[in-house]
Design an enzyme around this catalytic site. Structure first.
Site, mmCIF file in Angstrom:
data_model
loop_
_atom_site.group_PDB
_atom_site.id
_atom_site.type_symbol
_atom_site.label_atom_id
_atom_site.label_comp_id
_atom_site.label_asym_id
_atom_site.label_seq_id
_atom_site.Cartn_x
_atom_site.Cartn_y
_atom_site.Cartn_z
ATOM 1 N N CYS A 2 48.555 52.384 33.114
ATOM 2 C CA CYS A 2 49.758 52.615 32.841
ATOM 3 C C CYS A 2 50.917 52.290 33.733
ATOM 4 O O CYS A 2 50.537 52.109 35.109
ATOM 5 C CB CYS A 2 50.097 54.082 32.285
ATOM 6 N N ARG A 27 51.185 46.525 32.613
ATOM 7 C CA ARG A 27 50.270 47.286 32.763
ATOM 8 C C ARG A 27 49.726 48.282 31.498
ATOM 9 O O ARG A 27 48.838 48.903 31.642
ATOM 10 C CB ARG A 27 50.598 48.462 33.658
ATOM 11 N N TRP A 71 48.889 52.401 28.277
ATOM 12 C CA TRP A 71 47.395 51.714 27.925
ATOM 13 C C TRP A 71 46.464 52.829 27.524
ATOM 14 O O TRP A 71 46.129 53.604 28.480
ATOM 15 C CB TRP A 71 47.125 50.875 28.926
ATOM 16 N N GLU A 479 34.801 31.198 33.124
ATOM 17 C CA GLU A 479 36.393 31.741 33.152
ATOM 18 C C GLU A 479 37.106 31.233 32.099
ATOM 19 O O GLU A 479 37.873 31.892 31.367
ATOM 20 C CB GLU A 479 36.884 31.346 34.517
ATOM 21 N N GLU A 486 40.526 36.384 25.836
ATOM 22 C CA GLU A 486 41.346 37.085 25.999
ATOM 23 C C GLU A 486 42.779 37.001 25.260
ATOM 24 O O GLU A 486 43.375 37.812 24.961
ATOM 25 C CB GLU A 486 41.794 37.203 27.323
#
Length: 606
Positions: A2, A27, A71, A479, A486
Protein backbone atom coordinates in the site's frame (compact mmCIF):
# COMPACT_ATOMS: atom_id res chain seq x y z
CA UNK A 1 1.87 -3.17 -0.86
CA UNK A 2 0.00 0.00 0.00
CA UNK A 3 1.03 3.63 -0.01
CA UNK A 4 0.82 6.10 2.86
CA UNK A 5 1.24 9.86 3.15
CA UNK A 6 1.45 12.03 6.28
CA UNK A 7 1.51 15.84 6.29
CA UNK A 8 1.56 18.61 8.86
CA UNK A 9 2.09 22.17 7.63
CA UNK A 10 1.14 25.82 7.90
CA UNK A 11 -1.30 25.44 4.98
CA UNK A 12 -4.08 23.17 3.80
CA UNK A 13 -2.56 19.70 3.40
CA UNK A 14 -5.57 17.94 1.86
CA UNK A 15 -4.35 18.64 -1.72
CA UNK A 16 -0.89 17.41 -0.67
CA UNK A 17 -2.35 14.17 0.68
CA UNK A 18 -4.45 13.55 -2.43
CA UNK A 19 -1.62 14.31 -4.86
CA UNK A 20 0.68 12.08 -2.82
CA UNK A 21 -1.83 9.25 -3.11
CA UNK A 22 -2.04 9.74 -6.87
CA UNK A 23 1.71 9.28 -7.10
CA UNK A 24 1.50 6.20 -4.86
CA UNK A 25 -1.46 4.60 -6.59
CA UNK A 26 0.91 2.23 -8.40
CA UNK A 27 1.42 0.57 -5.00
CA UNK A 28 -2.25 -0.30 -4.66
CA UNK A 29 -5.60 0.94 -5.86
CA UNK A 30 -8.32 -1.17 -4.27
CA UNK A 31 -9.48 1.66 -2.04
CA UNK A 32 -8.28 4.96 -0.62
CA UNK A 33 -8.87 7.11 2.43
CA UNK A 34 -7.68 10.00 4.54
CA UNK A 35 -8.11 11.42 8.03
CA UNK A 36 -7.52 15.01 9.11
CA UNK A 37 -7.74 17.03 12.29
CA UNK A 38 -9.81 20.18 11.98
CA UNK A 39 -11.85 20.87 15.09
CA UNK A 40 -12.04 17.11 15.50
CA UNK A 41 -11.11 13.95 13.63
CA UNK A 42 -12.64 13.67 10.15
CA UNK A 43 -12.28 10.53 8.04
CA UNK A 44 -13.14 9.95 4.36
CA UNK A 45 -12.87 6.59 2.59
CA UNK A 46 -13.75 5.26 -0.85
CA UNK A 47 -13.72 1.83 -2.42
CA UNK A 48 -11.93 2.32 -5.72
CA UNK A 49 -9.40 4.82 -6.99
CA UNK A 50 -7.95 7.99 -5.51
CA UNK A 51 -10.15 9.99 -7.87
CA UNK A 52 -13.20 8.68 -6.05
CA UNK A 53 -11.75 9.82 -2.74
CA UNK A 54 -10.83 13.23 -4.17
CA UNK A 55 -14.43 13.78 -5.24
CA UNK A 56 -15.59 13.17 -1.67
CA UNK A 57 -12.88 15.44 -0.25
CA UNK A 58 -13.89 18.51 -2.24
CA UNK A 59 -13.98 21.52 0.08
CA UNK A 60 -12.20 19.74 2.94
CA UNK A 61 -9.42 21.71 4.61
CA UNK A 62 -6.93 20.91 7.40
CA UNK A 63 -3.30 21.51 8.26
CA UNK A 64 -2.58 17.97 9.47
CA UNK A 65 -3.60 14.61 8.03
CA UNK A 66 -2.76 11.07 6.96
CA UNK A 67 -3.81 9.20 3.82
CA UNK A 68 -3.65 5.74 2.30
CA UNK A 69 -4.14 3.87 -0.97
CA UNK A 70 -4.69 0.15 -0.52
CA UNK A 71 -3.78 -3.17 -2.08
CA UNK A 72 -5.88 -5.67 -0.17
CA UNK A 73 -4.19 -8.35 1.95
CA UNK A 74 -6.45 -8.85 4.99
CA UNK A 75 -10.06 -8.37 4.00
CA UNK A 76 -11.74 -7.75 0.66
CA UNK A 77 -11.47 -4.39 -1.09
CA UNK A 78 -14.28 -2.32 0.40
CA UNK A 79 -14.94 0.96 2.15
CA UNK A 80 -15.24 -0.87 5.47
CA UNK A 81 -11.71 -2.26 5.10
CA UNK A 82 -10.23 0.95 3.68
CA UNK A 83 -7.75 2.92 5.79
CA UNK A 84 -7.49 4.97 7.97
CA UNK A 85 -8.74 2.84 10.83
CA UNK A 86 -9.94 4.56 13.99
CA UNK A 87 -9.90 3.83 17.69
CA UNK A 88 -11.70 6.47 19.77
CA UNK A 89 -10.20 9.65 18.36
CA UNK A 90 -7.04 8.03 17.02
CA UNK A 91 -6.45 7.21 13.32
CA UNK A 92 -3.85 4.94 11.69
CA UNK A 93 -2.72 4.18 8.15
CA UNK A 94 -0.47 1.20 7.48
CA UNK A 95 1.54 -0.43 4.72
CA UNK A 96 2.67 -4.00 5.35
CA UNK A 97 1.42 -7.11 7.10
CA UNK A 98 1.19 -7.69 10.85
CA UNK A 99 1.82 -11.40 11.29
CA UNK A 100 0.64 -11.59 14.92
CA UNK A 101 -2.45 -9.44 14.50
CA UNK A 102 -4.82 -12.28 15.41
CA UNK A 103 -3.15 -12.71 18.80
CA UNK A 104 -3.22 -8.94 19.35
CA UNK A 105 -6.86 -8.83 18.27
CA UNK A 106 -7.88 -11.56 20.71
CA UNK A 107 -6.16 -9.76 23.56
CA UNK A 108 -7.75 -6.43 22.68
CA UNK A 109 -11.20 -7.94 22.27
CA UNK A 110 -10.78 -9.44 25.72
CA UNK A 111 -10.25 -5.91 26.99
CA UNK A 112 -13.41 -4.60 25.37
CA UNK A 113 -12.20 -3.30 21.99
CA UNK A 114 -14.58 -3.85 19.06
CA UNK A 115 -13.31 -4.49 15.55
CA UNK A 116 -15.26 -3.14 12.57
CA UNK A 117 -13.03 -4.38 9.71
CA UNK A 118 -11.27 -7.54 8.56
CA UNK A 119 -7.87 -5.86 8.43
CA UNK A 120 -4.72 -6.33 10.48
CA UNK A 121 -4.32 -2.55 10.57
CA UNK A 122 -7.27 -1.98 12.88
CA UNK A 123 -5.36 -3.97 15.51
CA UNK A 124 -2.60 -1.32 15.36
CA UNK A 125 -5.08 1.48 15.98
CA UNK A 126 -6.59 -0.22 19.03
CA UNK A 127 -3.15 -1.28 20.27
CA UNK A 128 -1.85 2.31 20.22
CA UNK A 129 -5.03 3.47 21.94
CA UNK A 130 -4.54 0.83 24.66
CA UNK A 131 -0.98 2.06 25.24
CA UNK A 132 -2.29 5.60 25.68
CA UNK A 133 -4.26 4.45 28.71
CA UNK A 134 -1.02 3.92 30.66
CA UNK A 135 1.35 6.11 28.62
CA UNK A 136 -0.47 9.36 27.86
CA UNK A 137 2.22 10.56 25.38
CA UNK A 138 1.27 9.69 21.77
CA UNK A 139 4.88 9.41 20.60
CA UNK A 140 5.76 6.98 23.39
CA UNK A 141 2.52 5.04 22.93
CA UNK A 142 3.32 4.44 19.26
CA UNK A 143 6.87 3.36 20.10
CA UNK A 144 5.65 0.87 22.69
CA UNK A 145 2.95 -0.44 20.36
CA UNK A 146 5.54 -1.09 17.66
CA UNK A 147 7.48 -3.31 20.05
CA UNK A 148 4.47 -5.64 20.12
CA UNK A 149 4.16 -5.89 16.35
CA UNK A 150 5.58 -8.84 14.42
CA UNK A 151 5.82 -8.42 10.66
CA UNK A 152 6.28 -5.46 8.33
CA UNK A 153 4.85 -2.01 8.76
CA UNK A 154 5.07 1.64 7.84
CA UNK A 155 2.46 3.57 9.79
CA UNK A 156 1.15 7.08 10.24
CA UNK A 157 -0.79 8.04 13.37
CA UNK A 158 -2.98 11.01 14.32
CA UNK A 159 -4.75 11.67 17.62
CA UNK A 160 -7.64 14.07 18.05
CA UNK A 161 -6.24 15.17 21.40
CA UNK A 162 -2.88 16.14 19.87
CA UNK A 163 -3.47 18.27 16.76
CA UNK A 164 0.08 19.66 16.61
CA UNK A 165 1.96 16.49 15.70
CA UNK A 166 1.83 13.28 13.71
CA UNK A 167 3.76 10.10 14.45
CA UNK A 168 5.22 7.70 11.89
CA UNK A 169 7.22 4.48 12.22
CA UNK A 170 8.62 1.74 10.02
CA UNK A 171 9.98 -1.78 10.03
CA UNK A 172 10.34 -3.77 6.82
CA UNK A 173 8.16 -1.45 4.72
CA UNK A 174 9.62 1.71 3.14
CA UNK A 175 9.02 5.13 4.67
CA UNK A 176 10.82 8.44 4.32
CA UNK A 177 10.40 11.94 5.71
CA UNK A 178 10.13 15.10 3.65
CA UNK A 179 11.58 18.29 5.13
CA UNK A 180 9.66 21.19 3.62
CA UNK A 181 9.80 24.94 4.01
CA UNK A 182 6.28 25.14 5.42
CA UNK A 183 5.86 21.74 7.04
CA UNK A 184 6.96 18.15 7.57
CA UNK A 185 5.83 15.19 5.52
CA UNK A 186 6.24 11.42 5.24
CA UNK A 187 5.46 8.93 2.47
CA UNK A 188 6.17 5.48 1.13
CA UNK A 189 8.00 6.86 -1.91
CA UNK A 190 9.94 10.00 -2.83
CA UNK A 191 7.64 10.61 -5.80
CA UNK A 192 4.77 11.43 -3.44
CA UNK A 193 6.75 14.26 -1.83
CA UNK A 194 8.29 15.99 -4.83
CA UNK A 195 5.30 18.34 -4.87
CA UNK A 196 6.45 19.83 -1.54
CA UNK A 197 10.19 19.12 -1.17
CA UNK A 198 13.23 17.30 -2.51
CA UNK A 199 14.85 17.13 0.95
CA UNK A 200 14.23 13.64 2.27
CA UNK A 201 15.27 11.56 5.28
CA UNK A 202 15.27 7.77 4.91
CA UNK A 203 14.08 6.07 8.08
CA UNK A 204 15.82 2.87 9.17
CA UNK A 205 14.08 -0.29 10.39
CA UNK A 206 12.65 0.31 13.86
CA UNK A 207 12.68 4.11 13.64
CA UNK A 208 9.81 6.07 15.18
CA UNK A 209 9.50 9.74 14.20
CA UNK A 210 7.49 12.71 15.43
CA UNK A 211 6.52 15.39 12.92
CA UNK A 212 5.51 18.93 13.82
CA UNK A 213 5.05 21.91 11.53
CA UNK A 214 8.65 23.07 11.97
CA UNK A 215 10.71 20.06 13.05
CA UNK A 216 11.03 16.30 13.39
CA UNK A 217 12.74 13.93 15.78
CA UNK A 218 13.57 10.24 15.45
CA UNK A 219 14.16 7.55 18.05
CA UNK A 220 15.21 3.92 17.86
CA UNK A 221 12.96 1.14 19.24
CA UNK A 222 14.52 1.53 22.70
CA UNK A 223 13.67 5.25 22.75
CA UNK A 224 17.21 6.51 22.16
CA UNK A 225 17.32 9.59 19.90
CA UNK A 226 19.06 9.15 16.57
CA UNK A 227 20.08 11.42 13.70
CA UNK A 228 19.44 10.50 10.08
CA UNK A 229 21.02 12.46 7.22
CA UNK A 230 18.99 14.67 4.90
CA UNK A 231 19.37 13.76 1.22
CA UNK A 232 18.50 15.96 -1.72
CA UNK A 233 16.59 13.75 -4.14
CA UNK A 234 17.76 13.82 -7.75
CA UNK A 235 14.27 12.82 -8.87
CA UNK A 236 12.38 15.59 -10.66
CA UNK A 237 8.66 16.14 -10.64
CA UNK A 238 8.63 15.92 -14.45
CA UNK A 239 10.03 12.37 -14.26
CA UNK A 240 6.80 11.10 -12.72
CA UNK A 241 4.43 12.99 -15.04
CA UNK A 242 2.75 11.24 -17.95
CA UNK A 243 3.54 13.93 -20.52
CA UNK A 244 2.57 13.15 -24.12
CA UNK A 245 2.01 9.43 -23.58
CA UNK A 246 -1.31 7.62 -23.09
CA UNK A 247 -0.02 5.44 -20.26
CA UNK A 248 2.98 5.23 -17.97
CA UNK A 249 3.82 1.82 -19.43
CA UNK A 250 4.07 3.31 -22.92
CA UNK A 251 6.14 6.20 -21.58
CA UNK A 252 8.50 3.84 -19.79
CA UNK A 253 8.90 1.58 -22.82
CA UNK A 254 10.00 4.60 -24.86
CA UNK A 255 12.28 5.85 -22.07
CA UNK A 256 14.42 2.73 -22.36
CA UNK A 257 17.10 4.13 -24.69
CA UNK A 258 17.79 6.97 -22.26
CA UNK A 259 17.49 4.72 -19.21
CA UNK A 260 20.06 2.35 -20.71
CA UNK A 261 22.35 5.24 -21.62
CA UNK A 262 22.14 6.53 -18.05
CA UNK A 263 22.79 3.08 -16.58
CA UNK A 264 25.80 2.53 -18.85
CA UNK A 265 27.15 6.07 -18.49
CA UNK A 266 30.21 4.96 -16.49
CA UNK A 267 31.51 2.91 -19.42
CA UNK A 268 30.57 5.44 -22.09
CA UNK A 269 34.05 6.88 -22.39
CA UNK A 270 36.13 4.20 -20.68
CA UNK A 271 38.23 1.61 -22.45
CA UNK A 272 37.68 -1.17 -19.92
CA UNK A 273 35.23 -2.57 -17.39
CA UNK A 274 36.21 -2.21 -13.75
CA UNK A 275 35.01 -4.05 -10.65
CA UNK A 276 34.74 -0.61 -9.02
CA UNK A 277 31.45 -0.19 -10.88
CA UNK A 278 29.99 -2.32 -8.08
CA UNK A 279 31.53 -0.53 -5.09
CA UNK A 280 34.84 0.31 -3.49
CA UNK A 281 35.24 -3.20 -2.07
CA UNK A 282 34.23 -4.94 -5.28
CA UNK A 283 37.67 -6.18 -6.30
CA UNK A 284 38.11 -7.91 -2.94
CA UNK A 285 34.57 -9.36 -2.82
CA UNK A 286 34.35 -10.45 -6.44
CA UNK A 287 37.92 -11.70 -6.70
CA UNK A 288 37.27 -14.83 -4.65
CA UNK A 289 33.97 -15.75 -6.29
CA UNK A 290 33.72 -19.30 -7.66
CA UNK A 291 29.99 -19.45 -8.38
CA UNK A 292 26.95 -17.16 -8.45
CA UNK A 293 23.51 -17.44 -6.83
CA UNK A 294 20.83 -15.07 -8.13
CA UNK A 295 17.75 -14.40 -5.97
CA UNK A 296 14.80 -12.47 -7.35
CA UNK A 297 11.05 -12.47 -8.02
CA UNK A 298 8.86 -11.94 -11.07
CA UNK A 299 10.42 -9.89 -13.86
CA UNK A 300 13.68 -9.56 -11.93
CA UNK A 301 13.83 -13.37 -11.75
CA UNK A 302 13.70 -13.47 -15.55
CA UNK A 303 16.62 -11.02 -15.68
CA UNK A 304 18.56 -13.42 -13.48
CA UNK A 305 17.76 -16.31 -15.81
CA UNK A 306 19.22 -14.40 -18.76
CA UNK A 307 22.30 -13.56 -16.69
CA UNK A 308 22.85 -17.26 -15.99
CA UNK A 309 23.56 -17.84 -19.68
CA UNK A 310 25.96 -14.90 -19.75
CA UNK A 311 27.80 -15.80 -16.57
CA UNK A 312 28.34 -19.40 -17.57
CA UNK A 313 29.29 -18.75 -21.20
CA UNK A 314 31.42 -15.63 -20.77
CA UNK A 315 32.67 -15.64 -17.17
CA UNK A 316 32.73 -19.46 -16.98
CA UNK A 317 31.18 -19.37 -13.51
CA UNK A 318 28.44 -21.82 -12.52
CA UNK A 319 25.24 -19.92 -11.77
CA UNK A 320 22.01 -20.85 -10.01
CA UNK A 321 18.90 -18.68 -10.21
CA UNK A 322 16.20 -19.10 -7.57
CA UNK A 323 12.85 -17.52 -6.84
CA UNK A 324 13.52 -15.62 -3.64
CA UNK A 325 10.31 -16.73 -1.93
CA UNK A 326 11.31 -20.38 -2.41
CA UNK A 327 14.98 -20.11 -1.51
CA UNK A 328 14.54 -19.01 2.08
CA UNK A 329 12.13 -21.83 2.88
CA UNK A 330 14.25 -24.76 1.77
CA UNK A 331 17.42 -26.28 3.13
CA UNK A 332 20.33 -25.24 0.95
CA UNK A 333 24.08 -25.76 1.12
CA UNK A 334 25.86 -22.50 1.96
CA UNK A 335 29.14 -21.66 0.26
CA UNK A 336 31.33 -18.73 1.23
CA UNK A 337 32.81 -18.52 -2.28
CA UNK A 338 29.39 -17.84 -3.82
CA UNK A 339 28.39 -14.36 -4.89
CA UNK A 340 24.75 -13.79 -3.92
CA UNK A 341 23.12 -11.39 -6.39
CA UNK A 342 19.72 -9.98 -5.45
CA UNK A 343 17.70 -8.10 -8.07
CA UNK A 344 14.79 -5.76 -7.32
CA UNK A 345 13.35 -2.69 -9.00
CA UNK A 346 12.14 -1.09 -5.77
CA UNK A 347 14.73 -2.50 -3.39
CA UNK A 348 11.90 -3.20 -0.96
CA UNK A 349 10.63 -6.53 -2.36
CA UNK A 350 9.87 -8.42 0.85
CA UNK A 351 10.69 -11.92 -0.38
CA UNK A 352 13.97 -10.83 -1.96
CA UNK A 353 15.05 -8.87 1.10
CA UNK A 354 14.26 -11.84 3.36
CA UNK A 355 16.16 -14.20 1.03
CA UNK A 356 19.20 -11.91 1.15
CA UNK A 357 19.13 -11.84 4.94
CA UNK A 358 18.73 -15.63 5.01
CA UNK A 359 21.76 -16.12 2.75
CA UNK A 360 23.82 -13.83 4.97
CA UNK A 361 22.72 -15.73 8.06
CA UNK A 362 24.17 -18.86 6.44
CA UNK A 363 27.55 -17.15 6.15
CA UNK A 364 27.24 -16.10 2.52
CA UNK A 365 28.50 -12.55 2.90
CA UNK A 366 29.59 -11.88 -0.68
CA UNK A 367 26.43 -10.04 -1.69
CA UNK A 368 25.50 -7.68 -4.49
CA UNK A 369 22.25 -5.74 -4.99
CA UNK A 370 21.12 -4.73 -8.48
CA UNK A 371 18.45 -2.13 -7.82
CA UNK A 372 16.85 1.06 -9.10
CA UNK A 373 16.51 2.83 -5.72
CA UNK A 374 19.76 3.92 -4.01
CA UNK A 375 18.49 4.20 -0.44
CA UNK A 376 16.32 1.08 -0.43
CA UNK A 377 16.50 -1.68 2.18
CA UNK A 378 18.05 -4.25 -0.17
CA UNK A 379 20.80 -1.85 -1.22
CA UNK A 380 21.64 -1.08 2.40
CA UNK A 381 21.69 -4.78 3.28
CA UNK A 382 24.11 -5.86 0.52
CA UNK A 383 27.90 -5.55 0.59
CA UNK A 384 28.05 -4.31 -3.01
CA UNK A 385 25.50 -2.55 -5.15
CA UNK A 386 24.85 -1.49 -8.71
CA UNK A 387 22.21 1.20 -9.03
CA UNK A 388 20.38 1.03 -12.33
CA UNK A 389 19.39 4.47 -13.47
CA UNK A 390 16.04 3.68 -14.96
CA UNK A 391 14.33 6.55 -13.18
CA UNK A 392 10.92 6.15 -11.55
CA UNK A 393 8.84 3.31 -12.95
CA UNK A 394 5.15 3.90 -12.29
CA UNK A 395 3.48 1.29 -14.50
CA UNK A 396 2.88 -1.95 -12.61
CA UNK A 397 4.25 -4.04 -15.50
CA UNK A 398 8.01 -3.53 -15.38
CA UNK A 399 9.75 -2.47 -18.60
CA UNK A 400 12.72 -0.13 -18.32
CA UNK A 401 13.66 -1.56 -14.92
CA UNK A 402 14.07 -4.95 -16.60
CA UNK A 403 16.26 -3.81 -19.48
CA UNK A 404 18.50 -1.76 -17.19
CA UNK A 405 18.83 -4.78 -14.90
CA UNK A 406 20.03 -6.75 -17.92
CA UNK A 407 22.56 -4.02 -18.69
CA UNK A 408 23.85 -4.15 -15.11
CA UNK A 409 24.11 -7.95 -15.20
CA UNK A 410 26.01 -7.78 -18.49
CA UNK A 411 28.55 -5.48 -16.82
CA UNK A 412 28.77 -7.88 -13.88
CA UNK A 413 29.44 -10.74 -16.28
CA UNK A 414 32.29 -8.84 -17.90
CA UNK A 415 33.77 -7.78 -14.55
CA UNK A 416 33.77 -11.35 -13.23
CA UNK A 417 35.16 -12.71 -16.52
CA UNK A 418 37.98 -10.20 -16.39
CA UNK A 419 38.83 -10.95 -12.76
CA UNK A 420 38.94 -14.67 -13.60
CA UNK A 421 41.17 -14.17 -16.61
CA UNK A 422 38.40 -15.22 -18.99
CA UNK A 423 38.10 -11.96 -20.95
CA UNK A 424 40.60 -11.04 -23.63
CA UNK A 425 41.20 -7.41 -24.50
CA UNK A 426 39.62 -7.94 -27.92
CA UNK A 427 36.47 -9.47 -26.42
CA UNK A 428 36.26 -6.74 -23.80
CA UNK A 429 36.43 -4.07 -26.50
CA UNK A 430 33.77 -5.88 -28.54
CA UNK A 431 31.35 -6.29 -25.62
CA UNK A 432 31.80 -2.72 -24.44
CA UNK A 433 31.18 -1.38 -27.95
CA UNK A 434 27.96 -3.39 -28.09
CA UNK A 435 26.85 -2.05 -24.71
CA UNK A 436 27.56 1.55 -25.75
CA UNK A 437 25.51 1.06 -28.92
CA UNK A 438 22.63 -0.59 -27.03
CA UNK A 439 20.51 2.58 -26.58
CA UNK A 440 20.63 3.23 -30.33
CA UNK A 441 19.72 -0.40 -31.08
CA UNK A 442 16.71 -0.24 -28.73
CA UNK A 443 15.56 2.99 -30.35
CA UNK A 444 15.45 1.15 -33.70
CA UNK A 445 13.27 -1.58 -32.15
CA UNK A 446 10.82 1.06 -30.95
CA UNK A 447 10.37 2.15 -34.56
CA UNK A 448 8.66 -1.21 -35.18
CA UNK A 449 5.70 -0.16 -33.01
CA UNK A 450 3.20 0.27 -35.93
CA UNK A 451 3.87 -3.25 -37.20
CA UNK A 452 3.65 -4.72 -33.69
CA UNK A 453 0.38 -2.86 -33.11
CA UNK A 454 -1.12 -4.55 -36.17
CA UNK A 455 -0.08 -7.94 -34.78
CA UNK A 456 -1.67 -7.14 -31.43
CA UNK A 457 -4.97 -6.32 -33.10
CA UNK A 458 -5.00 -9.72 -34.82
CA UNK A 459 -4.69 -11.88 -31.73
CA UNK A 460 -5.90 -9.68 -28.86
CA UNK A 461 -9.24 -11.52 -29.00
CA UNK A 462 -7.62 -14.86 -28.22
CA UNK A 463 -7.93 -16.48 -24.79
CA UNK A 464 -4.53 -18.19 -24.72
CA UNK A 465 -1.05 -17.67 -26.16
CA UNK A 466 2.18 -19.65 -26.22
CA UNK A 467 5.63 -18.03 -26.18
CA UNK A 468 8.69 -19.94 -27.41
CA UNK A 469 12.41 -19.25 -27.08
CA UNK A 470 15.67 -21.12 -26.88
CA UNK A 471 18.85 -20.53 -24.93
CA UNK A 472 19.17 -17.05 -23.44
CA UNK A 473 15.92 -16.08 -25.18
CA UNK A 474 13.84 -18.61 -23.28
CA UNK A 475 13.69 -16.28 -20.23
CA UNK A 476 12.69 -13.51 -22.64
CA UNK A 477 9.78 -15.68 -23.78
CA UNK A 478 8.88 -16.08 -20.10
CA UNK A 479 8.98 -12.31 -19.65
CA UNK A 480 6.83 -11.78 -22.75
CA UNK A 481 4.22 -14.23 -21.44
CA UNK A 482 4.22 -12.52 -18.05
CA UNK A 483 3.66 -9.10 -19.60
CA UNK A 484 0.75 -10.36 -21.68
CA UNK A 485 -0.86 -11.97 -18.62
CA UNK A 486 -0.31 -8.93 -16.41
CA UNK A 487 -1.94 -6.26 -18.52
CA UNK A 488 -4.21 -7.96 -21.09
CA UNK A 489 -5.40 -10.89 -18.93
CA UNK A 490 -4.75 -13.29 -21.82
CA UNK A 491 -3.54 -16.58 -20.41
CA UNK A 492 -0.01 -17.10 -21.69
CA UNK A 493 2.69 -19.66 -21.09
CA UNK A 494 6.34 -19.74 -22.13
CA UNK A 495 8.37 -22.80 -23.00
CA UNK A 496 11.83 -23.65 -24.14
CA UNK A 497 11.00 -24.47 -27.74
CA UNK A 498 12.61 -27.88 -27.53
CA UNK A 499 10.03 -28.86 -24.92
CA UNK A 500 7.10 -28.50 -27.31
CA UNK A 501 6.92 -32.19 -28.13
CA UNK A 502 7.07 -33.11 -24.45
CA UNK A 503 3.57 -31.90 -23.75
CA UNK A 504 2.69 -28.31 -24.74
CA UNK A 505 2.18 -29.25 -28.39
CA UNK A 506 -1.11 -30.85 -27.32
CA UNK A 507 -2.49 -27.33 -26.73
CA UNK A 508 -1.63 -25.94 -30.15
CA UNK A 509 -4.48 -25.26 -32.57
CA UNK A 510 -5.71 -22.42 -34.75
CA UNK A 511 -7.07 -20.57 -31.70
CA UNK A 512 -3.75 -20.44 -29.83
CA UNK A 513 -1.29 -17.94 -31.32
CA UNK A 514 2.36 -18.89 -30.86
CA UNK A 515 4.87 -16.07 -30.42
CA UNK A 516 8.44 -17.15 -31.17
CA UNK A 517 11.76 -15.38 -30.66
CA UNK A 518 14.13 -16.26 -33.50
CA UNK A 519 17.57 -14.69 -33.05
CA UNK A 520 20.18 -15.48 -35.69
CA UNK A 521 22.31 -17.63 -33.39
CA UNK A 522 23.59 -21.17 -33.02
CA UNK A 523 20.12 -22.49 -32.08
CA UNK A 524 18.26 -21.03 -35.05
CA UNK A 525 18.03 -24.26 -37.05
CA UNK A 526 16.74 -26.11 -34.00
CA UNK A 527 14.11 -23.42 -33.51
CA UNK A 528 13.01 -23.64 -37.15
CA UNK A 529 12.23 -27.33 -36.60
CA UNK A 530 10.15 -26.45 -33.54
CA UNK A 531 8.20 -23.89 -35.56
CA UNK A 532 7.44 -26.51 -38.18
CA UNK A 533 5.94 -28.65 -35.43
CA UNK A 534 3.55 -25.77 -34.63
CA UNK A 535 2.52 -25.23 -38.26
CA UNK A 536 1.91 -28.96 -38.75
CA UNK A 537 -0.72 -28.78 -35.98
CA UNK A 538 -2.47 -25.74 -37.44
CA UNK A 539 -0.95 -23.21 -35.02
CA UNK A 540 -0.54 -19.61 -36.14
CA UNK A 541 2.99 -18.24 -35.69
CA UNK A 542 4.14 -14.71 -34.92
CA UNK A 543 7.93 -14.71 -35.22
CA UNK A 544 10.29 -11.95 -34.09
CA UNK A 545 13.26 -12.78 -36.30
CA UNK A 546 16.71 -11.28 -36.59
CA UNK A 547 17.93 -10.11 -39.96
CA UNK A 548 19.34 -13.02 -41.90
CA UNK A 549 17.15 -15.67 -40.25
CA UNK A 550 15.59 -16.62 -43.62
CA UNK A 551 12.28 -17.78 -42.18
CA UNK A 552 9.79 -17.26 -45.03
CA UNK A 553 6.46 -15.60 -44.37
CA UNK A 554 3.46 -17.63 -45.46
CA UNK A 555 -0.14 -18.31 -44.52
CA UNK A 556 -0.21 -18.72 -40.74
CA UNK A 557 3.43 -17.59 -40.40
CA UNK A 558 3.91 -13.88 -39.69
CA UNK A 559 7.47 -12.54 -39.59
CA UNK A 560 8.70 -9.27 -38.11
CA UNK A 561 12.39 -8.64 -38.67
CA UNK A 562 14.37 -6.99 -35.92
CA UNK A 563 16.67 -4.12 -37.01
CA UNK A 564 19.89 -5.97 -36.23
CA UNK A 565 21.32 -9.09 -34.64
CA UNK A 566 22.91 -8.25 -31.31
CA UNK A 567 24.71 -11.33 -30.10
CA UNK A 568 24.93 -11.72 -26.34
CA UNK A 569 22.78 -8.63 -25.78
CA UNK A 570 20.04 -9.73 -28.20
CA UNK A 571 17.61 -10.46 -25.29
CA UNK A 572 17.45 -6.74 -24.52
CA UNK A 573 16.21 -5.93 -28.01
CA UNK A 574 13.75 -8.79 -28.26
CA UNK A 575 12.09 -8.06 -24.94
CA UNK A 576 11.30 -4.50 -26.03
CA UNK A 577 9.30 -5.89 -28.96
CA UNK A 578 7.36 -8.16 -26.59
CA UNK A 579 6.64 -5.25 -24.26
CA UNK A 580 5.09 -3.36 -27.18
CA UNK A 581 3.09 -6.41 -28.19
CA UNK A 582 1.59 -6.78 -24.72
CA UNK A 583 0.90 -3.07 -24.41
CA UNK A 584 -1.02 -2.87 -27.66
CA UNK A 585 -2.92 -6.10 -26.99
CA UNK A 586 -4.07 -4.55 -23.71
CA UNK A 587 -5.15 -1.39 -25.53
CA UNK A 588 -7.28 -3.43 -27.92
CA UNK A 589 -8.88 -5.27 -25.00
CA UNK A 590 -9.49 -2.02 -23.10
CA UNK A 591 -7.84 -3.08 -19.84
CA UNK A 592 -6.29 -0.69 -17.33
CA UNK A 593 -2.71 -0.86 -18.60
CA UNK A 594 -0.95 0.89 -15.73
CA UNK A 595 -3.05 -0.61 -12.95
CA UNK A 596 -3.90 -4.23 -13.81
CA UNK A 597 -6.38 -5.95 -11.55
CA UNK A 598 -5.17 -7.68 -8.38
CA UNK A 599 -1.59 -6.42 -8.75
CA UNK A 600 0.58 -3.71 -7.27
CA UNK A 601 4.00 -2.37 -8.21
CA UNK A 602 6.12 -2.65 -5.11
CA UNK A 603 5.56 -6.06 -3.52
CA UNK A 604 6.42 -5.35 0.09
CA UNK A 605 4.50 -8.30 1.53
CA UNK A 606 5.24 -12.00 1.43
Amino acid sequence: MCGIVTAIATRNVVPVLLEGLRKLEYRGYDSAGLAVLNGGLHRLRAAGRVADLAARAEGLSADIGIAHTRWATHGVPSERNAHPHISEGLAVVHNGIIENFEAIKRDLEGRGYRFESETDTEAIAHLVHSKLQTTPDLFEAVRLACLDLVGAYAIGVLAEAEPTRAIVARRGSPLLLGVGEDGMFAASDTAALLQVTRNVVYLEDGDVAELTRTAYRIVRPDGEPVERPVHVSSLSADAVELGQFRHYMQKEIFEQPQALANTLELIAGGGSVSPQLFGSQAAEVLGGVRRVLVLACGTSYHAGLVARYWLESVAKLPCTVEIASEYRYRESVPDGETLVVVISQSGETADTLAALKHAKSLGMTRTLAVCNVPESAIVREAALRFITRAGPEIGVASTKAFTTQLAALALLTLALAKLNGRLSEADEDRYLAALRHLPVAVKKVLELEPDIERWAQRFAGKQHALFLGRGRHWPIAMEGALKLKEISYIHAEAYAAGELKHGPLALVDRDMPVIAIAPNDELLEKLKSNLQEVRARGGELYVFADAGCEIPESEGVHILHMPEHYGMLSPVLHVVSLQLLSYHAALVKGTDVDKPRNLAKSVTVE
